[in-house]
Design a protein around this motif. Structure first.
Motif, PDB file in Angstrom:
ATOM      1  N   MET A  36       0.824  -1.210   0.000  1.00  0.00           N
ATOM      2  CA  MET A  36       0.000   0.000   0.000  1.00  0.00           C
ATOM      3  C   MET A  36       0.860   1.263   0.000  1.00  0.00           C
ATOM      4  O   MET A  36       0.499   2.252  -0.645  1.00  0.00           O
ATOM      5  CB  MET A  36      -0.974  -0.037   1.177  1.00  0.00           C
ATOM      6  CG  MET A  36      -2.074  -1.082   0.973  1.00  0.00           C
ATOM      7  SD  MET A  36      -3.371  -0.977   2.202  1.00  0.00           S
ATOM      8  CE  MET A  36      -3.143  -2.515   3.063  1.00  0.00           C
ATOM      9  N   ALA A  84      -5.212   3.311  -4.325  1.00  0.00           N
ATOM     10  CA  ALA A  84      -4.852   4.409  -3.411  1.00  0.00           C
ATOM     11  C   ALA A  84      -5.779   5.578  -3.728  1.00  0.00           C
ATOM     12  O   ALA A  84      -5.523   6.360  -4.629  1.00  0.00           O
ATOM     13  CB  ALA A  84      -3.393   4.807  -3.582  1.00  0.00           C
ATOM     14  N   GLN A  98      -7.439   2.324   0.871  1.00  0.00           N
ATOM     15  CA  GLN A  98      -6.695   1.452  -0.030  1.00  0.00           C
ATOM     16  C   GLN A  98      -7.228   0.027   0.030  1.00  0.00           C
ATOM     17  O   GLN A  98      -7.720  -0.418   1.069  1.00  0.00           O
ATOM     18  CB  GLN A  98      -5.211   1.475   0.318  1.00  0.00           C
ATOM     19  CG  GLN A  98      -4.608   2.847   0.079  1.00  0.00           C
ATOM     20  CD  GLN A  98      -3.109   2.836   0.176  1.00  0.00           C
ATOM     21  OE1 GLN A  98      -2.563   3.313   1.153  1.00  0.00           O
ATOM     22  NE2 GLN A  98      -2.453   2.293  -0.849  1.00  0.00           N
TER      23      GLN A  98
END
Length: 155
Positions: A36, A84, A98
């Protein structure tokens, strides 16, 4: 992943390597946070802002807080799609929503939210997000046309 303002949603592609897994070939939980982080960095890059260049302008983004939920395991050699999406844009911070999905079947593996603060490079004191960067995030998140509360609600 839903589109923002009718645009294609952002997703960073990555592959699960041996180093990402435990002895059973399943992704170790903390590595989802790395995936992430990379997606947030690539999101900035896609908007025209390299982290290395921002550091030269006395600007860093640091994670203030994070939250993650794990739904299903990723395994060795899986290709992942990591989104994102900015859901909150403030004067000195951004909140990202996310998701990590397996590319082959779009199964949700992990999801989370991250509050990312803008700070000065040397002092690590909060600083305002530059207008050009705010405008870029506002364009993709709808923040330019919605209030903070509306963005949080997903309007």
């Amino acid at each position: 992943m839903r589109a923002q303002n009718g645009l294609e949603p952002f997703a960073h592609r990555c592959r699960v390597y041996y180093e990402d897994t435990d002895a059973g070939g399943i992704v170790y939980y903390v590595n989802y946070l790395k995936f992430m982080e990379r997606a947030r960095t690539e999101r900035l890059r896609e908007l025209g802002f390299a982290q290395s260049a921002l550091a030269g302008e006395d600007l860093l983004f640091v994670v203030h807080s994070s939250e993650a939920r794990y739904h299903a395991p990723a395994r060795l050699d899986d290709e992942l799609l990591v989104s994102a999406e900015v859901i909150e844009l403030n004067r000195v911070s951004l909140r990202f929503k996310q998701q990590v999905r397996r590319a082959t079947d779009n199964v949700l593996l992990c999801e989370g939210q991250f509050l990312v603060a803008c700070v000065r490079t040397n002092s690590l004191k909060p600083r305002a997000i530059p207008e050009a960067l705010r405008a870029a995030f506002a364009d993709v998140s709808g923040a330019g046309t919605h209030s903070k509360q509306e963005i949080k609600r997903g309007s």
